[in-house]
Write an enzyme that holds these catalytic residues in place. Structure first.
Site, short mmCIF file in Angstrom:
data_model
loop_
_atom_site.label_atom_id
_atom_site.label_comp_id
_atom_site.label_asym_id
_atom_site.label_seq_id
_atom_site.Cartn_x
_atom_site.Cartn_y
_atom_site.Cartn_z
N ILE A 1 0.82 -1.21 0.00
CA ILE A 1 0.00 0.00 0.00
C ILE A 1 0.85 1.27 0.00
CG2 ILE A 1 -2.01 -1.04 1.07
CD1 ILE A 1 -1.04 0.00 3.76
N GLY A 2 2.17 1.11 0.03
CA GLY A 2 3.05 2.27 0.01
C GLY A 2 4.50 1.87 -0.05
N GLY B 104 8.38 3.74 0.91
CA GLY B 104 9.08 4.89 1.46
C GLY B 104 10.57 4.64 1.51
N GLY C 135 11.32 1.36 3.43
CA GLY C 135 11.00 0.11 2.75
C GLY C 135 9.55 0.05 2.32
N MET C 136 9.08 -1.16 2.05
CA MET C 136 7.70 -1.38 1.61
C MET C 136 6.73 -1.35 2.78
SD MET C 136 7.78 -1.95 -1.70
CE MET C 136 8.84 -2.54 -3.03
N ASP D 290 9.69 15.77 9.40
CA ASP D 290 9.31 15.34 8.06
C ASP D 290 7.79 15.46 7.86
OD1 ASP D 290 9.88 14.49 5.51
OD2 ASP D 290 9.83 12.35 5.99
#
Length: 825
Positions: free
Chosen positions: A496-497, A499, A502-503, A614
């Site tokens: 679902i994403g 970054g 990682g996954m 961030d």
């Protein structure tokens, strides 16, 4: 482009690996000892270590009371070399004595391997000891709970090299699993040309070869991780990704052509081909960056000021002709080398390797910073800078500086240890008494968050500054088997994403709780600081508008974080770039208010607070009811202490959201989060990315572009068309003022998150109750005369966050928003 770079990296890795096998360096002295074993062991399939208990190996070891030890239950994944150890109990005078070539005082490498394990009678994780080389202490009070390889470079003046392991206390012991001692190339450390970098000056540094050097970092800039299998001196080179202070400022450069080695430059023993065939150069593709900017790295070296040898490796693989590339080198923000011209330094040959040695002192920040950037001689249209490799070695005292005999040195170590222990105990008692008194006074005060301790038997690498306690966070542990089952063995269809860590997979636990599983790259140490930071922060705080940590997994070289699942995903996907239905203006305001509540609590929830570092629309997640929660605390830092104004730290963040003052000064405050949040507010209003390099120059940066329209009084012309007919002018005016003040150039001119939250609540009230076509000044504003309804800014109360997401009202004699006046505070 990415595929091309990865393919090039793979090809050069393959061919240079073959080359290293056929061109291995042959040292004059070469001792490889498998300690505590009577059999030989191979390491990386290319080197054979002699068992020190075998007939031949025992000649190097004095026989007085040392003990061979074997691991009864060795891990099948650990090298055979680490299945045995040599124990040196208290009172033992055993040591290793190795004959070396000393007529010309050759430089040698010394590598000591430590891999603790538990065995009947000895728990190597509890060992604490000193290591002496010819009577000189190279390691003091050393202990470890994970695999560590310590490397030293030193010049041997005696015909015998003696290595001793001396327990720190009378009941203790020392140990070692393997030892490497071998000659270095004659030109590996030379005394000419080393530059001493001090404030406002660069001088020559002499007698470098007489120093003992301890390797701290060895980095292949822009390339892959290199193992002893790929290096003629059997070294390990790590990747530079986690040390880059601003990743977007650099891009990889790769060549498949072998380096042009020249006499007087670098050789394959100085650094392997792989190091010189990859680099990081300036990323001029990012249009929002000025033509002149630096690429910067920050390397942790400890907070005690110590001299370090900084060896920088260069090879011009980016120029198409000579004299194209001119750049400057900075160390700890001091100019170390001006107008570097690699073609001039390499006899006018392109792609010819060289290295430059600098000596610099680290400061109390614990970080040694290295930067490269274009010089004044650079052609503005081709301004560039590059770096291929970095080695950082701590400079210790000369070997020749030992005082008296080895026995005398050992006695002083023991006496010093005893006296030090007594002083430490006294200080501990005093601190305990002070703490008790303080606790008695502040019994009902809010507790602060505690730092994480170390794992036992962790897969975390040797350079870790801190790791996770196996005790304090035991309840958060989730087994790898459960996570594997809950994600269908990390099925790609559940991603679902993606970054920097990682996954991210959608999954479920045994009790059918839906979770988001963030999996770091298996076996990689990259992302370790983020992993630790997330656990540190999220295991200690709970808030309705902060994403909750369900648990973590640190098994089988994995770093996995498990969070509550947020059905609607990131805020960004509901603004632009997806098929989701755009949020209404009221929904957007409620999302901003929720995120502001989470950030406000983060900043004020403890004595120091926490700075996120961030904040962006992808790190604000929405649940099934569109409630906003702040996520991704991997870059977060504790705020400044009460008597401090900022935290000095390397720059981390995302393009477009990064506080310009933080970028310039590397001084972090909670106002850096405020700036990032201001960008998010403009993103919510205009429904476009914070940075879009495909647009014309003046539109690339969202914050700058929106503020220009705001100053013209025409911001309503550039807001998202999906909400243009929903936004009331009074609501828009207040929202835009808030966003603009958040994005002020200087932190002192920005509001606090409490002020931002208060004003956003006001914006929502104006939207819900204000007239559709009247400006704010005529309705409910403390600075106006309208009396139809009293907004938050006109009363004598202020906002309070109760920590669980609820709010309350605190009476105050003089409460007003700094956003209500142009001057601010």
């Amino acid at each position: 482009m990415a595929f091309h770079i990865n393919l090039s990296l793979t090809l050069l890795f393959f061919f240079s690996t073959l080359h290293s096998l056929f061109a291995a360096f042959t040292p004059t002295d070469n001792y490889l000892l498998n300690c505590g074993s009577n059999t030989n062991a191979t390491f990386f399939s290319i080197r054979s270590f002699l068992g020190d208990s075998s007939h031949q190996g025992s000649t190097f070891l004095s026989t007085d009371r040392s003990i061979p030890l074997s691991d009864a239950n060795p891990s099948p994944d650990s090298p055979e070399l680490y299945h045995t150890a040599r124990i040196f109990p208290s009172g033992s005078s055993s040591s290793y004595k190795l004959s070396v070539t000393s007529k010309q005082q050759h430089t040698h490498f010394l590598r000591l391997h430590f891999a603790p394990f538990k065995s009947p009678g000895f728990d190597l994780l509890s060992a604490k000891f000193h290591v002496l080389v010819n009577g000189f202490s190279v390691m003091n009070s050393f202990s470890t709970d994970s695999i560590v390889v310590k490397e030293f470079t030193l010049r041997i003046n005696d015909p015998v090299l003696e290595i001793s392991f001396v327990p720190s206390k009378s009941s203790g012991f020392g140990f070692v699993n393997a030892i490497e001692v071998f000659s270095a190339p004659n030109d590996y450390i030379i005394d000419q040309g080393t530059k001493l970098v001090i404030p406002n000056s660069v001088k020559s540094f002499s007698n470098l070869s007489s120093q003992v050097l301890e390797t701290v970092h060895r980095i292949n800039i822009g390339g892959l991780r290199l193992t002893p299998f790929n290096d003629t001196l059997w070294r390990t080179w790590f990747v530079d990704d986690e040390y880059l202070l601003l990743k977007g400022a650099a891009k990889r450069a790769v060549t498949t052509d072998p380096p042009n080695y020249q006499r007087g430059g670098a050789s394959r023993e100085i650094a392997p081909d792989n190091v010189y065939m990859t680099a990081q150069e300036m990323n001029r593709d990012h249009q929002e960056l000025q033509a002149r900017f630096n690429i910067s790295w920050g390397f942790p070296v400890g907070s005690k000021p110590v001299l370090h040898l900084v060896r920088l490796h260069f090879c011009d693989i980016v120029s198409t002709s000579l004299n194209q590339l001119y750049f400057n080198v900075f160390i700890n923000d001091y100019l170390a080398f001006r107008d570097v011209d690699l073609s001039g330094l390499t006899f006018h040959v392109l792609a010819s390797p060289l290295y430059i040695d600098f000596v610099a002192e680290s400061d109390h920040s614990g970080m040694l910073r290295i930067s490269v950037g274009p010089s004044d001689l650079s052609n503005p249209s081709r301004a560039n800078a590059l770096l291929n490799g970095v080695e950082i070695m701590r400079i210790m005292n000369p070997v020749s500086s030992k005082v008296g005999s080895r026995k005398k040195h050992v006695i002083w170590i023991v006496v010093g240890s005893v006296l030090g222990s007594l002083v430490f105990l006294c200080l501990l008692v005093l601190c305990g008494l002070c703490l008790c008194r303080r606790n008695a006074k502040t019994k009902n005060s809010e507790s602060t968050w505690t730092p994480l301790r170390r794992f036992r038997g962790s897969s975390i690498s040797r350079t870790t500054e801190g790791t996770v306690s196996s005790n304090g966070y035991q309840t958060l542990r989730i087994s790898f088997a459960e996570i594997q089952s809950g994600t269908n063995n990390f099925d790609k269809s559940l991603i679902i994403g993606v970054g920097g860590f990682g996954m991210v997979f959608k999954g479920s636990l045994k009790d059918n709780t839906k979770v988001a599983v963030k999996r770091g790259v298996p076996g990689s140490r990259q992302g370790l600081p983020e992993f630790l930071s997330e656990i540190t922060i999220l295991s200690k705080i709970r808030h309705r508008h902060l994403v909750s940590l369900v648990g973590y997994c640190e098994e089988q070289s994995e770093m996995i974080l498990v969070y509550e699942y947020m059905d609607k995903g990131p805020l960004k996907s509901h603004l632009y770039g997806s098929t989701n239905r755009p949020l209404s203006w009221k929904q957007r305001l409620k999302v901003c208010i929720g995120a502001a509540r989470g950030l406000h609590y983060l900043h004020t929830g403890s004595s120091q607070g926490i700075i996120h570092r961030d904040i962006k629309s992808t790190n604000i997640l929405l649940d099934d009811d569109y409630e906003a929660k702040v996520a991704d605390f991997g870059l977060s830092r504790s705020g400044p202490c009460i008597d401090e104004t900022h935290v000095s730290t390397g720059v981390k963040g995302s393009f477009g959201y990064l506080d310009p003052e933080y970028f310039r000064r590397q001084q972090l405050t909670d106002k850096s989060d405020v700036y990032s949040f201001g960008v998010v507010l403009f993103e919510v209003l205009c429904a476009r990315p914070a940075v879009d390099p495909l647009l014309v120059r003046e539109q690339v940066n969202l914050a700058e572009w929106a503020i220009e329209w705001q100053k013209k009084g025409m911001l309503d012309q550039v807001i998202d068309p999906n909400i243009a007919d929903q936004v009331k002018p009074c609501s828009l005016k207040k929202f835009a003022e808030t966003a603009e003040k958040c994005c002020a150039d200087y932190g002192v001119d920005r509001p606090t998150m409490g002020d931002v939250l208060w004003n956003l609540e006001h914006v929502l009230q104006l939207q819900e109750s204000g007239p559709l076509d009247k400006p704010e000044e005529t309705y409910g504003d403390a600075t106006g005369s309208g009396t139809s309804r009293q907004g938050p800014s006109s009363g004598s109360n202020t906002y309070r966050d109760n920590g669980d997401g609820s709010s309350g009202i605190i009476n105050s004699s003089q409460v007003f928003s700094q956003l209500m006046t142009n001057a601010g505070r």
